[in-house]
Design a protein around this motif. Structure first.
Motif, PDB file in Angstrom:
ATOM      1  N   ARG A 264     162.380  63.648  32.776  1.00  0.00           N
ATOM      2  CA  ARG A 264     162.867  64.894  33.354  1.00  0.00           C
ATOM      3  C   ARG A 264     163.135  64.785  34.862  1.00  0.00           C
ATOM      4  NH1 ARG A 264     163.180  69.233  30.194  1.00  0.00           N
ATOM      5  NH2 ARG A 264     163.339  70.576  32.019  1.00  0.00           N
ATOM      6  N   GLN A 265     162.657  63.722  35.490  1.00  0.00           N
ATOM      7  CA  GLN A 265     162.960  63.541  36.908  1.00  0.00           C
ATOM      8  C   GLN A 265     164.456  63.337  37.136  1.00  0.00           C
ATOM      9  OE1 GLN A 265     161.958  59.686  38.808  1.00  0.00           O
ATOM     10  NE2 GLN A 265     161.449  58.947  36.744  1.00  0.00           N
ATOM     11  N   PHE A 266     165.167  62.900  36.084  1.00  0.00           N
ATOM     12  CA  PHE A 266     166.591  62.631  36.214  1.00  0.00           C
ATOM     13  C   PHE A 266     167.451  63.871  35.981  1.00  0.00           C
ATOM     14  CE2 PHE A 266     164.757  58.564  34.570  1.00  0.00           C
ATOM     15  CZ  PHE A 266     164.923  57.824  35.729  1.00  0.00           C
ATOM     16  N   PHE A 267     166.866  64.945  35.478  1.00  0.00           N
ATOM     17  CA  PHE A 267     167.663  66.092  35.073  1.00  0.00           C
ATOM     18  C   PHE A 267     168.389  66.801  36.215  1.00  0.00           C
ATOM     19  CE2 PHE A 267     165.873  67.173  30.604  1.00  0.00           C
ATOM     20  CZ  PHE A 267     166.147  65.879  30.212  1.00  0.00           C
ATOM     21  N   PRO A 268     167.834  66.835  37.426  1.00  0.00           N
ATOM     22  CA  PRO A 268     168.606  67.466  38.514  1.00  0.00           C
ATOM     23  C   PRO A 268     169.867  66.707  38.894  1.00  0.00           C
ATOM     24  CG  PRO A 268     166.258  67.381  39.050  1.00  0.00           C
ATOM     25  CD  PRO A 268     166.466  66.504  37.856  1.00  0.00           C
ATOM     26  N   ASN A 269     169.949  65.439  38.468  1.00  0.00           N
ATOM     27  CA  ASN A 269     171.091  64.612  38.847  1.00  0.00           C
ATOM     28  C   ASN A 269     172.313  64.935  37.995  1.00  0.00           C
ATOM     29  OD1 ASN A 269     169.226  63.350  40.490  1.00  0.00           O
ATOM     30  ND2 ASN A 269     168.884  61.654  39.066  1.00  0.00           N
ATOM     31  N   GLN A 270     173.453  64.970  38.616  1.00  0.00           N
ATOM     32  CA  GLN A 270     174.690  65.209  37.869  1.00  0.00           C
ATOM     33  C   GLN A 270     175.014  64.019  36.971  1.00  0.00           C
ATOM     34  OE1 GLN A 270     178.050  66.172  40.301  1.00  0.00           O
ATOM     35  NE2 GLN A 270     179.399  66.594  38.571  1.00  0.00           N
ATOM     36  N   HIS A 271     174.731  62.811  37.465  1.00  0.00           N
ATOM     37  CA  HIS A 271     174.958  61.600  36.693  1.00  0.00           C
ATOM     38  C   HIS A 271     173.600  60.981  36.357  1.00  0.00           C
ATOM     39  CE1 HIS A 271     179.241  61.867  37.449  1.00  0.00           C
ATOM     40  NE2 HIS A 271     178.998  62.007  38.739  1.00  0.00           N
ATOM     41  N   ARG A 272     173.168  61.213  35.152  1.00  0.00           N
ATOM     42  CA  ARG A 272     171.870  60.700  34.720  1.00  0.00           C
ATOM     43  C   ARG A 272     172.027  59.280  34.196  1.00  0.00           C
ATOM     44  NH1 ARG A 272     170.791  66.406  31.532  1.00  0.00           N
ATOM     45  NH2 ARG A 272     170.875  67.685  33.427  1.00  0.00           N
ATOM     46  N   PRO A 273     170.984  58.464  34.307  1.00  0.00           N
ATOM     47  CA  PRO A 273     171.126  57.066  33.888  1.00  0.00           C
ATOM     48  C   PRO A 273     171.258  56.933  32.379  1.00  0.00           C
ATOM     49  CG  PRO A 273     168.838  57.552  34.391  1.00  0.00           C
ATOM     50  CD  PRO A 273     169.622  58.753  34.808  1.00  0.00           C
ATOM     51  N   CYS A 274     172.021  55.947  31.960  1.00  0.00           N
ATOM     52  CA  CYS A 274     172.052  55.558  30.552  1.00  0.00           C
ATOM     53  C   CYS A 274     170.849  54.645  30.322  1.00  0.00           C
ATOM     54  CB  CYS A 274     173.348  54.817  30.255  1.00  0.00           C
ATOM     55  SG  CYS A 274     173.315  53.843  28.739  1.00  0.00           S
ATOM     56  N   LEU A 275     170.036  54.965  29.319  1.00  0.00           N
ATOM     57  CA  LEU A 275     168.815  54.194  29.082  1.00  0.00           C
ATOM     58  C   LEU A 275     168.792  53.520  27.717  1.00  0.00           C
ATOM     59  CD1 LEU A 275     166.163  56.605  30.651  1.00  0.00           C
ATOM     60  CD2 LEU A 275     167.261  54.617  31.689  1.00  0.00           C
ATOM     61  N   GLY A 276     169.942  53.483  27.043  1.00  0.00           N
ATOM     62  CA  GLY A 276     170.004  52.802  25.763  1.00  0.00           C
ATOM     63  C   GLY A 276     169.211  53.526  24.683  1.00  0.00           C
ATOM     64  N   ILE A 277     168.596  52.752  23.792  1.00  0.00           N
ATOM     65  CA  ILE A 277     167.800  53.300  22.696  1.00  0.00           C
ATOM     66  C   ILE A 277     166.338  53.382  23.125  1.00  0.00           C
ATOM     67  CG2 ILE A 277     167.073  52.975  20.300  1.00  0.00           C
ATOM     68  CD1 ILE A 277     169.591  51.087  20.066  1.00  0.00           C
ATOM     69  N   ILE A 278     165.721  54.531  22.906  1.00  0.00           N
ATOM     70  CA  ILE A 278     164.296  54.705  23.205  1.00  0.00           C
ATOM     71  C   ILE A 278     163.590  54.999  21.890  1.00  0.00           C
ATOM     72  CG2 ILE A 278     162.573  56.014  24.491  1.00  0.00           C
ATOM     73  CD1 ILE A 278     164.713  56.675  26.541  1.00  0.00           C
ATOM     74  N   ALA A 279     162.784  54.051  21.415  1.00  0.00           N
ATOM     75  CA  ALA A 279     162.099  54.185  20.124  1.00  0.00           C
ATOM     76  C   ALA A 279     160.654  54.600  20.347  1.00  0.00           C
ATOM     77  CB  ALA A 279     162.161  52.870  19.359  1.00  0.00           C
ATOM     78  N   MET A 280     160.241  55.684  19.674  1.00  0.00           N
ATOM     79  CA  MET A 280     158.953  56.323  19.951  1.00  0.00           C
ATOM     80  C   MET A 280     158.104  56.469  18.681  1.00  0.00           C
ATOM     81  SD  MET A 280     160.732  59.340  22.245  1.00  0.00           S
ATOM     82  CE  MET A 280     162.096  59.505  21.064  1.00  0.00           C
ATOM     83  N   ASP A 281     156.815  56.585  18.871  1.00  0.00           N
ATOM     84  CA  ASP A 281     155.891  56.980  17.810  1.00  0.00           C
ATOM     85  C   ASP A 281     155.572  58.460  17.955  1.00  0.00           C
ATOM     86  OD1 ASP A 281     155.705  54.482  16.656  1.00  0.00           O
ATOM     87  OD2 ASP A 281     153.752  53.994  17.535  1.00  0.00           O
ATOM     88  N   PHE A 282     155.492  59.175  16.837  1.00  0.00           N
ATOM     89  CA  PHE A 282     155.088  60.587  16.806  1.00  0.00           C
ATOM     90  C   PHE A 282     155.798  61.454  17.859  1.00  0.00           C
ATOM     91  CE2 PHE A 282     151.455  58.200  15.071  1.00  0.00           C
ATOM     92  CZ  PHE A 282     151.263  58.861  13.864  1.00  0.00           C
TER      93      PHE A 282
END
Length: 297
Positions: A264-282
């Motif tokens: 959420r630190q990136f949300f104020p930015n107009q251009h947010r970073p591309c972070l690829g695939i984020i695989a999570m548990d639960f």
């Protein structure tokens, strides 16, 4: 007495707030409740000309691992609920036996075959034709040839699968299952993991958080290339003395809220970073949505 009541009320409210916030990012209840305003086909907003490697995609690690006890279980949502919640990457460990590929976690059978998983995903995509679902098939090295042959037999000449190594655009893969190749699986787009760490053993949550930051930073640099880029936020302490009580669920319980705050630190930015695939548990519904919202259209 009044002061004591106020104190108890304060702690009750505080615990309630913590519980509610916690539940938004971590889910082990297995019940998906979608907001009325929620639109399931979020990929409809992704422009056709964008390559798939420019899209930040929420996924699950050991996507079908709902059985086998605390050391094996990594998810609570069913496969269809994962897809409805926005998950677009699936991680499947398989074992071939008698001409059938069974989905497993460790030695625990996950009550599903690969064919059943593919049929469920195809049913989802037939309803939501703007979407694409990426799948990584993992097999032990001694089964490499067998697994590849069985998968090829399953899909045949079906055009609803992307099996070539070239990076497609979003427009090319709508309504399709996109295979990702790595190590023992040779169909689809090449898949890389930043730092090569995967879902490492976890003995210290802070160390795991730091590794995730490093991986996501490297993923941002690699986005837009010829490879799919994958970061696992999952982990387990099983097999180590210091982390023996850190089951996948306990790790996710601590990592997921932290991950949400990090993203959420990136949300104020107009251009947010591309972070690829984020695989999570639960992952909880809100965490999945925050990964999706890293994309700007």
């Amino acid at each position: 007495m009044k002061a004591a009541h106020k104190c108890l009320l304060f702690h009750f409210v505080l615990l309630s707030v913590i519980f509610l916030c916690h539940g938004q990012y971590f889910n082990d209840k297995g019940k998906l409740v979608l907001p009325e305003s929620y639109k399931i086909p979020w990929m409809a907003k992704v422009q056709d000309f964008l390559t798939l490697s420019l899209v930040t995609i929420p996924g699950t690690h050991d996507s079908m691992a709902l059985y086998g006890g605390p050391e094996a279980e990594c998810q609570a949502f069913s496969l269809m609920d994962q897809l409805r919640a926005g998950i677009r990457f699936l991680d499947l460990k398989v074992f071939g036996l008698g001409g059938t590929l069974y989905v497993i976690k460790g030695v625990a059978y996950q009550h599903s075959t690969l064919k059943e998983v593919l049929d469920t995903v195809q049913a989802f995509l037939s309803e939501y034709k703007t979407e694409a679902v990426l799948i990584e098939v993992r097999a032990d090295s001694f089964e490499k040839i067998l697994v590849n042959e069985l998968v090829e037999g399953l899909i045949g000449s079906d055009q609803h699968y992307w099996v070539t190594s070239g990076m497609p655009t979003m427009g090319q893969v709508r309504g399709k299952i996109v295979f990702l190749q790595k190590n023992t699986f040779t169909l689809g787009i090449p898949l890389i993991e930043p730092d090569g760490t995967g879902s490492q053993k976890v003995t210290n949550i802070q160390d795991k958080d730091n590794r995730i930051v490093k991986q996501l930073s490297q993923a941002a640099e690699a986005c837009g290339g010829d490879n799919a880029v994958l970061t696992y936020t999952s982990g387990t302490g099983f097999g180590s003395f210091w982390g023996m009580f850190l089951t996948p669920k306990r790790v996710a319980e601590k990592v997921n809220p932290w991950l949400n705050q990090y993203l959420r630190q990136f949300f104020p930015n107009q251009h947010r970073p591309c972070l690829g695939i984020i695989a999570m548990d639960f992952p909880g519904f809100d965490l999945i949505q925050d990964v999706i919202n890293l994309n700007t259209w």
